[in-house]
Design a protein around this motif. Structure first.
Motif, short mmCIF file in Angstrom:
data_model
loop_
_atom_site.label_atom_id
_atom_site.label_comp_id
_atom_site.label_asym_id
_atom_site.label_seq_id
_atom_site.Cartn_x
_atom_site.Cartn_y
_atom_site.Cartn_z
N THR A 71 1.94 -2.51 0.61
CA THR A 71 3.02 -2.55 1.58
C THR A 71 2.45 -2.92 2.94
O THR A 71 1.28 -3.28 3.06
N SER A 72 3.26 -2.82 3.98
CA SER A 72 2.83 -3.23 5.32
C SER A 72 3.50 -2.34 6.36
O SER A 72 4.47 -1.64 6.08
N GLN A 125 7.12 -3.35 6.66
CA GLN A 125 7.99 -2.84 5.60
C GLN A 125 8.29 -1.35 5.81
O GLN A 125 9.45 -0.92 5.70
N TRP A 164 11.89 0.58 6.57
CA TRP A 164 12.37 1.75 5.82
C TRP A 164 12.64 2.93 6.73
O TRP A 164 13.51 3.77 6.45
N ASN A 175 14.13 0.52 -5.91
CA ASN A 175 12.72 0.16 -5.89
C ASN A 175 11.85 1.21 -6.54
O ASN A 175 10.64 1.22 -6.36
#
Length: 512
Positions: free
Chosen positions: A489-490, A493, A497, A506
């Motif tokens: 992830t980053s 991201q 969220w 997901n």
């Protein structure tokens, strides 16, 4: 620097403050001009907060001179400092929990104001500065981040000419930090001087015009932060290169903490209900939970620590044992250790010594034998924590309230680690901690993970979570996002969220 007159707004000459066990400040010189944002840098215990308290009238120096707009002054109290135009936002909050926001703020106003007018001003100023707060809300119902907003707004209501900020962004969201910086730059452009203490070197570089560096109570240099690198600033602070966390890939083991469909109504009228939370933390891994303050972190931590037990036992399992209804002491016997985000009052009792604070969560250890306190064992344990985690203090008999925030945090984290947990939950592990101590705490958590301990970290520092976590989730409005591998992830991201834009569709990522 936006505005500079012919003379400084504040000048310190040879300020010295000595306590029985430590020299807090020794012959400190400092100059701050109108319109200048001036950083004060140093490790925890370097003397920064003591110096700021001297300027604000909380503490009196033993020697030295203070000049305010080219005139020598002796500030006897915070009320006098405020009348002169000096305001301060403290690192440790000075709020009465049973009072509302407006009632707390009214106590800091030197000119009485009608409650309705004050409430309107609080709402207007807080919105203007991007730190929205409800003036009628009770402080005890607020998260740490929300309480920080109250402190900042309370200070800004007085329109200070010198604003002292001691770790003001420790628990603010990145968006709120940017808004605060806009406010501080505007204040500086209008001629307000700002003394800014932060351990976040990127903040110092982005915001401050100049910096004074303290080490062991003495000034070791001044510089322009924008002309330095993060590494060079760190070297000036700690006298050596910045340590780096070492984290190797490993395969996690058995499930140590399992949360199954945990829904919990908050007892706080301003709190956040937890909704159908599922989570697993395995031995030998660190799972991080990110989120904007006030989105259910407080409620989740209370549920996991046992402070607010669930109605059903099977919503929480610790090392395979149904623990939903167990209290904190019963959960400790299962191997769960917990570090709360509030150091003073929950992590430690301010008026007790470090030794007795070690005993608070160690009543089931070797420090208590046949129901009696073994004071020798208490001292040995506390001294071991102090030595291992490099806690700067006056020894095991030093009061918790006498330590700087970062050193107290090292002691609390170290105390729980040295009780050899099977499962460790840590909230805001490096809040207000200098960069060297932060790396020490993070590496200690990594070493726990390498020893097979299951570690859950709740933090608003995204950089920290990506540095030490194997998997990361986000809590938003009482819901938990999918749990994803940190390498998959980053920051972008996770930041998305944090606004609540995720679905459980997901969920296949949850065990990546």
């Amino acid at each position: 620097m936006n505005i500079q007159l012919s003379h400084p707004r504040l000048e310190l000459r040879g300020i010295t403050k000595i306590y029985p066990s430590v020299v807090a400040n020794e012959k400190v010189d400092l100059i701050v001009y109108p319109g200048e944002i001036h950083a004060v840098l140093g490790e925890n215990g370097a003397g920064k907060s003591t110096l700021m308290k001297i300027i604000y009238g909380v503490t009196r120096p033993d020697a030295g001179e203070m000049l305010w707009e080219n005139r020598e002054v002796h500030i006897e109290s915070p009320a006098e400092a405020r009348r002169m135009g000096i305001g301060m936002v403290f690192q440790h909050f000075s709020l009465f929990e049973t009072l509302t926001v407006a009632e707390n703020i009214s106590l800091a106003l030197d000119t009485p104001m009608a409650s309705s007018e004050l409430a309107q001003r609080i709402s207007a100023v807080s919105e203007e500065y991007g730190l929205p707060i409800d003036p009628h809300r009770l402080v005890h119902s607020m998260s740490v981040g929300e309480r920080q907003r109250v402190e900042i707004v309370r200070c800004l209501l007085n329109r200070p000419r010198l604003l002292i900020m001691d770790e003001p962004t420790s628990v603010l969201t990145p968006q709120a930090v940017l808004k605060l910086f806009e406010t501080l730059r505007r204040l500086a452009a209008e001629g307000c001087s700002i003394l800014y203490i932060s351990h976040k070197l990127d903040e110092i570089q982005a915001l401050c015009d100049s910096a004074t560096v303290l080490r062991s109570g003495c000034v070791t240099g001044t510089t322009s932060p924008k002309q330095e690198t993060r590494e060079s600033l760190a070297r000036m602070m700690i006298g050596k290169d910045l340590p780096h966390c070492q984290m190797d890939t490993r395969t996690p083991g058995e499930v140590r903490l399992k949360i199954n469909q945990l829904s919990l109504a908050t007892v706080d009228p301003f709190g956040t209900h937890l909704q159908n939370i599922d989570l697993e933390v395995r031995s030998g891994e660190i799972v991080g939970i990110a989120g904007i303050s006030g989105n259910g972190q407080k409620e989740l931590l209370a549920a996991l620590s046992g402070e607010q037990p669930a109605q059903q036992s099977d919503t929480t399992h610790i090392s395979g044992t149904a623990a939903g209804k167990l209290n904190p002491a019963q959960r400790r016997k299962l191997g769960l250790r917990f570090v709360p985000e509030e150091r003073l009052g929950r992590g430690a009792v301010p008026s007790l010594s470090l030794g007795l604070n070690a005993l608070i969560t160690g009543s089931d250890s070797s420090m208590v034998k046949r129901g009696l306190i073994d004071h020798s064992s208490v001292r040995v344990f506390a001294q071991a924590v102090i030595k291992r985690f490099n806690v700067k203090c006056g020894g095991d008999k030093a009061l918790a309230s006498s330590l700087s925030g970062g050193n107290l945090q090292k002691f609390i984290v170290g105390r729980e680690i040295m009780f050899a947990p099977k499962m460790m939950i840590v909230a805001q592990p490096t809040w207000g901690v200098d960069i060297g101590a932060a790396q020490l705490i993070r590496q200690a958590l990594i070493e726990l993970r390498n020893q097979g301990v299951a570690v859950l970290v709740v933090s608003e520092e995204l950089e920290e979570l990506f540095m030490i976590c194997d998997r990361i989730a986000v809590i938003a409005d009482g819901r938990l996002s999918p749990v994803v591998a940190a390498v998959e992830t980053s920051v972008a991201q996770i930041g998305l969220w944090m606004s609540g834009e995720f679905t459980q569709d997901n969920s296949e990522l949850a065990h990546a």
